[in-house]
Design a protein around this motif. Structure first.
Motif, mmCIF file in Angstrom:
data_model
loop_
_atom_site.group_PDB
_atom_site.id
_atom_site.type_symbol
_atom_site.label_atom_id
_atom_site.label_comp_id
_atom_site.label_asym_id
_atom_site.label_seq_id
_atom_site.Cartn_x
_atom_site.Cartn_y
_atom_site.Cartn_z
ATOM 1 N N GLN A 590 0.826 -0.987 0.036
ATOM 2 C CA GLN A 590 -0.032 0.147 0.114
ATOM 3 C C GLN A 590 0.824 1.213 -0.040
ATOM 4 O O GLN A 590 0.336 2.181 -0.310
ATOM 5 N N ALA A 591 2.020 1.125 0.493
ATOM 6 C CA ALA A 591 2.978 2.337 0.499
ATOM 7 C C ALA A 591 4.452 1.841 0.649
ATOM 8 O O ALA A 591 4.999 2.108 1.435
ATOM 9 N N PRO A 592 4.807 1.329 -0.687
ATOM 10 C CA PRO A 592 6.232 0.973 -0.732
ATOM 11 C C PRO A 592 7.299 2.238 -0.544
ATOM 12 O O PRO A 592 8.151 1.838 0.152
ATOM 13 N N GLU A 593 7.075 3.328 -1.174
ATOM 14 C CA GLU A 593 8.086 4.418 -1.024
ATOM 15 C C GLU A 593 8.080 4.549 0.417
ATOM 16 O O GLU A 593 9.305 4.962 1.063
ATOM 17 N N TYR A 594 7.072 4.808 1.185
ATOM 18 C CA TYR A 594 6.968 5.228 2.606
ATOM 19 C C TYR A 594 7.904 4.178 3.395
ATOM 20 O O TYR A 594 8.583 4.772 4.350
ATOM 21 N N MET A 595 7.524 3.117 3.141
ATOM 22 C CA MET A 595 8.172 1.729 3.975
ATOM 23 C C MET A 595 9.838 1.828 3.630
ATOM 24 O O MET A 595 10.575 1.700 4.496
ATOM 25 N N ALA A 596 10.106 2.129 2.466
ATOM 26 C CA ALA A 596 11.389 1.950 1.891
ATOM 27 C C ALA A 596 12.061 3.328 2.513
ATOM 28 O O ALA A 596 13.223 3.306 3.147
ATOM 29 N N ASN A 597 11.840 4.452 2.307
ATOM 30 C CA ASN A 597 12.256 5.616 2.780
ATOM 31 C C ASN A 597 12.368 6.159 3.916
ATOM 32 O O ASN A 597 12.975 6.897 4.699
ATOM 33 N N THR A 598 11.154 5.749 4.985
ATOM 34 C CA THR A 598 10.940 6.306 6.067
ATOM 35 C C THR A 598 10.908 5.199 7.139
ATOM 36 O O THR A 598 11.559 5.259 8.316
ATOM 37 N N VAL A 599 10.259 4.151 7.119
ATOM 38 C CA VAL A 599 10.068 3.160 8.080
ATOM 39 C C VAL A 599 11.286 2.360 8.135
ATOM 40 O O VAL A 599 11.669 2.164 9.347
ATOM 41 N N LEU A 600 11.903 1.974 7.182
ATOM 42 C CA LEU A 600 13.273 1.103 7.190
ATOM 43 C C LEU A 600 14.398 1.846 7.880
ATOM 44 O O LEU A 600 14.799 1.455 8.752
ATOM 45 N N PRO A 601 14.715 2.972 7.601
ATOM 46 C CA PRO A 601 15.421 3.922 8.277
ATOM 47 C C PRO A 601 15.190 4.220 9.937
ATOM 48 O O PRO A 601 16.124 4.082 10.559
ATOM 49 N N GLN A 602 13.810 4.019 10.199
ATOM 50 C CA GLN A 602 13.305 4.059 11.476
ATOM 51 C C GLN A 602 13.810 2.648 12.099
ATOM 52 O O GLN A 602 14.242 2.846 13.359
ATOM 53 N N LEU A 603 13.638 1.687 11.701
ATOM 54 C CA LEU A 603 13.856 0.337 12.254
ATOM 55 C C LEU A 603 15.192 0.012 12.470
ATOM 56 O O LEU A 603 15.558 -0.829 13.350
ATOM 57 N N LEU A 604 16.048 0.434 11.540
ATOM 58 C CA LEU A 604 17.410 0.007 11.445
ATOM 59 C C LEU A 604 18.128 0.139 12.843
ATOM 60 O O LEU A 604 18.640 -0.744 13.371
ATOM 61 N N PRO A 605 18.214 1.531 13.454
ATOM 62 C CA PRO A 605 18.837 1.736 14.828
ATOM 63 C C PRO A 605 18.007 0.714 15.863
ATOM 64 O O PRO A 605 18.682 0.206 16.686
ATOM 65 N N MET A 606 16.761 0.466 15.660
ATOM 66 C CA MET A 606 15.833 -0.224 16.767
ATOM 67 C C MET A 606 16.452 -1.652 16.803
ATOM 68 O O MET A 606 16.615 -2.455 17.747
#
Length: 1190
Positions: A590-606
């Motif tokens: 539903q939101a591939p760009e948002y996942m790739a550019n926003t969510v994944l960079p948030q998840l990596l430090p976690m």
């Protein structure tokens, strides 16, 4: 799912839930018959209880729709009162009628039901007299007292001065001068101190009676004094004290609720002062605290003038029907607002100082640890605030909002939500306050506080949904419009992602109410249809299906994703974390760009942080999102690298290295290993550009280390780690160890195969398990040219190692891996044994799997060999179907016969689960037609026993269905031995249902061959062969002896009794003697004694030899064996009266068997035993002297 698909396709979903569908009280005739039967059955205990049960069940159906009873209440009441008033009715019948009246009042509610009682002047005295005659300590008749008190409450409403009823007493001064008024008050006070439900009815009586004008004038002050004295002087530390306090507080609450304000205003400060001194709010009893809050709020309302606050916010009528009717007449619902000027003339007046105390106590009650107290306090806040001036009311709202600070407990948050909902419902929360309130409600909707191994807050979230529901009804759409998107998103999130089912359903109901009342929620109808009250009951469905549908509406896409990332991937419950990551996978489309550019960079430090749960969830989420992006890229003929930035790719690559530095052992390792292995699998499947990167070596090390050290982790985590590592290995091999498609990297191939084969000989069982499954998961190109090493290694791992520790799990997994390897390489009849399954290597595979079918290992966990047998059955089926599809000529008749016989044996055994598994495999192979399995013995007969169309309906788990079919295999010579071997274990087992149905089926079969000498002879020979093959194998021999005992007792071998010293009997006796030789197994000896006694029916030398064995057992070293033998022989002589011809000898033998104490010392017992030998004409047994070596 079907509802979802229907919605997506524009169809109406099929409603499967059943709501309240009753339209009328349909059991009127039955109820009339039950009531009419009371005079006939009241004296019969069973009949009485049956009738009461029937009536209770009938009435309870109407608990949710009690109004349906209204047309029938009057005639039911009249029928029962007629019996009660009948002077000839015995007390038992009267009490039974009152019990029926209570059942009706419980369903309909006492407030409605009590209005139907007759309340003429003539009723007062009889009801009062009947009530006075009741025994308050009789626990069986409390319903009588309860109903009489309610009835007396109604008779108190007569509009005449009660002193008129006392007129006749003035004539004779010697009579008791107690007035009706005093009698009723005395009764009420006495019942306020009882511990049953009649205390509640007594408080209702007080509220009706003491508020009468004549009683109020004379007795109100005295009664309030009595209540306050009771409260101040009674201790709650005793049961009696708690009950007395309860009664007094209930009375005060009812009086201040129903009495006129002018009458009670003067007493309110005194009562409040008494309650403050008693400190009811600090009581340990939740009920007392709740009643304290009820009384306090009523005192507050008494202190304030009853009026409608002019400043209230009003939306119009609460009824949709009235709104629609008014709007059709006037064109606007706005006109429906009442004229507040006429309803309440607001005037400035001083608020009594007691009100501040009341509000303070109610605010404290909002934080109480019990829900009932918080709920009562919230209602009190709403009622009292409604009578305050606007400024003071706003201060109350401000105080309520203070419940929502992070220093407060979940109790305060819950109470605060309930209070907000009450204020909103009553129009006391003005729209200007919404900007402060809505953010707090949104926080409450996701409130979750971890405590130890669980969390608190589900009640807070549920109450927050109630607030949203109340707001939907309270405010105009224009007032809520600025907050619509926030509330809608929060409710949708709670509907699909809340862990608690009640919260999901509450959120769904609140969302539906908002859609209906407000009409401004985006895509409301579509979402309500997809996520209705019943659909959200399934958690998996909510996370994986409904959320995807809702995320299709762009207003909800990012809020859903953000909530999962912020709140759910770090949830304390591992199931929720895993579901959240799977949901993120599904939402990526539903939101591939948002996942790739926003969510994944948030998840990596976690993913590399210190919080274990957050790290676990983030790693799984990175894996799922990356794989989902790869799937999208593949559909568009792009690479996953096109979606991801170089920093993200580096971050994903570094996760493994950073996590390995933090923790891979202990509890952290139990979560991290499967998570990182899952990451390796998903990154490999996503074809990330890491093929020749050094990180691959690290990944391979982690997989191997996890499989090698499974024994270091707890039992629950081992399977997760093992499965994740094996899946990761398969994916890693496919992505990184292929030089070109179908060609392995020879160096890695040699290294992995040799390493895994050597690990199959590890002393650690779990290491063997892990590497066996690892070999089974290797892709075909990794097995290429290594098959001649892998198959023998797995076959060796399948063999039972004698006199060593149990390695059952390793054998199970080796059997599973063998079929996986065979499926991977495929079949070719003339192929190379190093590359495919062919003529040169198929027999060892079958031999190993058939060997596993005879694994009956046991340990402290029970029959653990069943795991190996089940795995072998599955593997045999998969390999056979594979071979049949490509090269059926490889299957020899010998292999197929042995396989089918072993399956038949397993299908006849005692453990339901494994019997069902064997039966399913047996029928799958038998019914296989494309192509058929060759060389199945007796195929035609088997198809007549198990026709293809009936095969699927046969429930193998049910012994009643399985055994009648299985025993038919005894007719087929090829299957007889193995089927009877399996049946022996079932018929002689311990499970009652299995023993009953298996023995019934066996007896039916034997009954059918009683006249067929050859068939019976063959059956006997097979039985003896099983006994001979399993001599001193207790798993088979003990149940076999029990089965033989049943066969002999049922006369199944009667055909052999006509022939003297029949070979079957001679051989059976010989085997039994051998079986118990030097045995100390009491159960085995018991079974053998029973068999010996059954064998007395055979004539000739067999009978004499059997008697010798029984008489020897009468001097067995174990007293319990001697006693049992004597008892069994006694019963045997009663059963078979031809053993002793002389009646006198028979009498002497029977007397000796029954009178002798066979548990006394051996010397005494031996004398009696030798006497029995003489009477029976049997040579006395002689002691064999032990020879000692010089």
């Amino acid at each position: 799912m079907s509802a979802m698909e229907g919605v997506c396709n524009g169809e109406e979903p099929e409603v499967t839930a059943q709501a309240c569908v009753l339209s009328e009280f349909s059991e009127g005739a039955e109820a009339r018959a039950l009531i009419s039967s009371l005079p006939d059955i009241h004296h019969d205990t069973v009949g009485r209880e049956t009738t009461i049960e029937k009536f209770v069940v009938m009435m309870d159906r109407y608990q949710e729709q009690p109004h349906l009873l209204d047309p029938h209440l009057e005639w039911m009441l009249n029928m029962l009162l007629e019996m009660i008033r009948n002077e000839k009715s015995p007390p038992l019948l009267v009490h039974l009628c009152f019990k029926f009246l209570y059942i009706i009042s419980k369903v309909r509610g006492y407030k409605i039901f009590m209005q139907l009682f007759p309340h003429e002047v003539s009723d007062v005295q009889p009801v009062l007299d009947l009530l006075c005659r009741q025994d308050q300590k009789d626990t069986e008749t409390w319903e009588t007292r309860y109903i009489l008190l309610l009835w007396l409450s109604m008779t108190c409403l007569i509009p005449f001065d009660l002193s008129r009823l006392d007129g006749h007493m003035s004539a004779d001064p010697g009579l008791n001068r107690e007035t009706i008024m005093d009698r009723i008050l005395a009764v009420a006070k006495s019942f306020l101190r009882v511990s049953d439900k009649s205390r509640d009815a007594a408080s209702v009586l007080v509220s009706k009676f003491v508020t009468r004008p004549d009683v109020k004038q004379k007795r109100l002050g005295d009664f309030l004094d009595w209540c306050l004295t009771t409260i101040s002087q009674t201790s709650e530390m005793t049961m009696e004290g708690t009950v007395a306090l309860d009664g007094a507080l209930q009375s005060l609450a009812q009086l201040f609720k129903h009495g006129k304000r002018d009458d009670f205003l003067q007493y309110a400060p005194t009562v409040l002062q008494c309650l403050n001194q008693k400190r009811i709010a600090e009581s340990n009893q939740a009920t007392l605290r709740k009643l304290g809050v009820k009384v306090v709020q009523r005192l507050g309302l008494t202190c304030l003038k009853p009026r409608l606050a002019k400043w209230r916010y009003q939306r119009g009528s609460r009824s949709l029907a009235v709104n629609l009717a008014l709007s059709s007449v006037t064109g606007s619902v706005e006109d429906a607002k009442p004229d507040l000027e006429s309803a309440s003339h607001e005037e400035d007046y001083d608020i009594p100082q007691e009100v501040e105390n009341v509000i303070e106590q109610l605010l404290v009650g909002l934080k109480d640890k019990e829900t009932i107290v918080r709920w009562s306090s919230a209602k009190g806040i709403g009622r009292v605030t409604g009578r305050l001036p606007k400024e003071l009311a706003d201060e109350v709202v401000e105080s309520v909002l203070e419940c929502f600070s992070f220093q407060e407990t979940d109790n305060a948050w819950h109470g605060g939500c309930l209070a907000l909902a009450e204020l909103g419902r009553r129009g006391l929360l003005l729209p200007s306050r919404l900007s402060d309130v809505v953010p707090l409600v949104l926080k409450a909707l996701i409130y979750d506080e971890k405590r130890g191994a669980c969390s608190l807050g589900s009640n807070v979230r549920d109450a927050a949904c109630y607030v949203c529901w109340a707001f939907a009804r309270a405010y105009e759409p224009s007032e809520l419009k600025p907050y619509v998107n926030q509330i809608a998103s929060a409710l949708v999130i709670a509907t699909v992602f809340d862990r608690n089912i009640t919260c999901r359903k509450a959120a769904s109901a609140a969302f539906q109410e908002n859609v209906g009342r407000q009409g401004t929620f985006p895509h409301g109808i579509d979402i309500v249809t997809a996520a209705d009250y019943f659909t959200v009951g399934n958690l998996n469905n909510c996370y994986l299906t409904i959320s995807v549908y809702i995320a299709g509406f762009e207003e909800y896409t990012k809020p859903l994703i953000d909530h999962l990332v912020a709140m759910k991937i770090n949830h304390w419950d591992g199931v929720i974390r895993e579901l959240a990551t799977k949901a993120l996978h599904n939402l990526t489309a539903q939101a591939p760009e948002y996942m790739a550019n926003t969510v994944l960079p948030q998840l990596l430090p976690m993913a590399t942080g210190m919080d274990l749960h957050r790290r676990h969830g983030a790693i799984l989420a990175c894996a799922e999102i990356t794989h989902a992006l790869y799937e999208l890229a593949t559909q568009n003929n792009r690479s996953v690298s096109d979606f991801l930035s170089s920093d993200t790719i580096e971050g994903l690559k570094d996760i493994h290295q950073k996590v390995c530095r933090i923790s891979l052992l202990g509890f952290g390792g139990e979560l991290m290993r499967p998570a990182v292995c899952g990451l390796i699998e998903k990154l490999s499947l996503s074809e990330m550009p890491f093929k020749d990167d050094p990180v691959i070596t690290g990944w391979q090390w982690l997989i191997d280390d996890s499989l090698k050290n499974l024994h270091l982790f707890s039992g629950g985590a081992r399977r997760d780690i093992q499965d994740a590592a094996v899946s990761a290995l398969a994916a890693l091999c496919r992505q990184c160890y292929q030089v070109e498609p179908g060609v392995a990297d020879l160096k890695m191939q040699d290294q992995l195969v040799s390493q895994y084969l050597s690990a199959l000989e590890s002393p650690e069982v779990l290491t063997r398990c892990g590497f066996a499954l690892a070999l089974g998961s290797l892709p075909p190109f990794m097995i290429h040219d290594k098959l001649q090493q892998i198959l023998p290694g797995l076959q060796a791992a399948c063999r039972v190692a004698q006199k060593q520790e149990s390695r059952t799990e390793a054998r199970r997994d080796a059997a599973t891996a063998m079929s996986q390897v065979c499926i991977a390489v495929g079949v070719c009849a003339q192929g190379s044994p190093g590359r495919v399954l062919c003529e040169g290597n198929i027999r060892p595979v079958y031999e190993a799997l058939l060997g596993c079918m005879n694994d009956y290992s046991t340990d402290s966990r029970g029959d653990v060999g069943a795991w190996v047998r089940a795995a072998a059955m599955s593997s045999l089926m998969e390999v056979t179907l594979l071979v049949v599809a490509s090269a059926p000529e490889l299957l020899s008749s010998d292999l197929v016969r042995r396989m089918m016989c072993c399956l038949a044996q397993q299908a006849a055994e005692k453990i339901d689960r494994y019997r069902a598994h064997a039966g399913t495999v047996f029928l799958r192979l038998l019914h296989s037609t494309d192509p058929a399995v060759p060389h199945i013995p007796h195929r035609e007969e088997l198809l007549s026993i198990f026709p293809p169309e009936a095969g699927n309906s046969l429930n193998w788990n049910a012994a009643a269905q399985a055994f009648p079919h299985i025993t038919q295999l005894l007719r087929l010579p090829q299957y007889q031995y193995h089927t009877l071997l399996g049946l022996s274990v079932s018929v002689g087992g311990l499970t009652e249902s299995t023993v009953r149905f298996s023995s019934q089926s066996l007896f039916e079969y034997l009954k059918g061959i009683q006249q067929e000498v050859a068939a019976l002879q063959q059956f006997g020979d097979t039985l003896l062969r099983i006994f001979r093959d399993n001599l001193r194998v207790d798993r088979v021999s003990v149940p076999l002896l029990k089965m033989v005992d049943q066969l002999l007792a049922n006369g199944c071998f009667e055909l052999f009794t006509s022939e003297e010293s029949h070979p079957f009997c001679v051989e059976l006796l010989s085997l039994c003697k051998e079986e118990i030789k030097k045995s100390k197994d009491v159960q085995k000896l018991f079974s053998c004694i029973a068999v010996f006694c059954g064998m007395v029916q055979f004539q000739g030398d067999v009978r004499k030899n059997v008697l010798v064995q029984l008489l020897m057992l009468l001097c067995h070293p174990f007293p319990v064996i001697r006693k049992t033998t004597a008892s069994q022989v006694y019963e045997m002589l009663l059963t078979y009266d031809d053993v002793i011809d002389d009646d006198q000898v028979l009498a002497d033998v029977m007397a000796s068997l029954s009178d002798t104490n066979w548990e006394s010392d051996i010397a005494t017992v031996r004398t009696h035993r030798n006497q029995l030998c003489d009477w029976l004409g049997v040579q006395r047994p002689t002691l064999v002297a032990k020879t000692s070596l010089q």
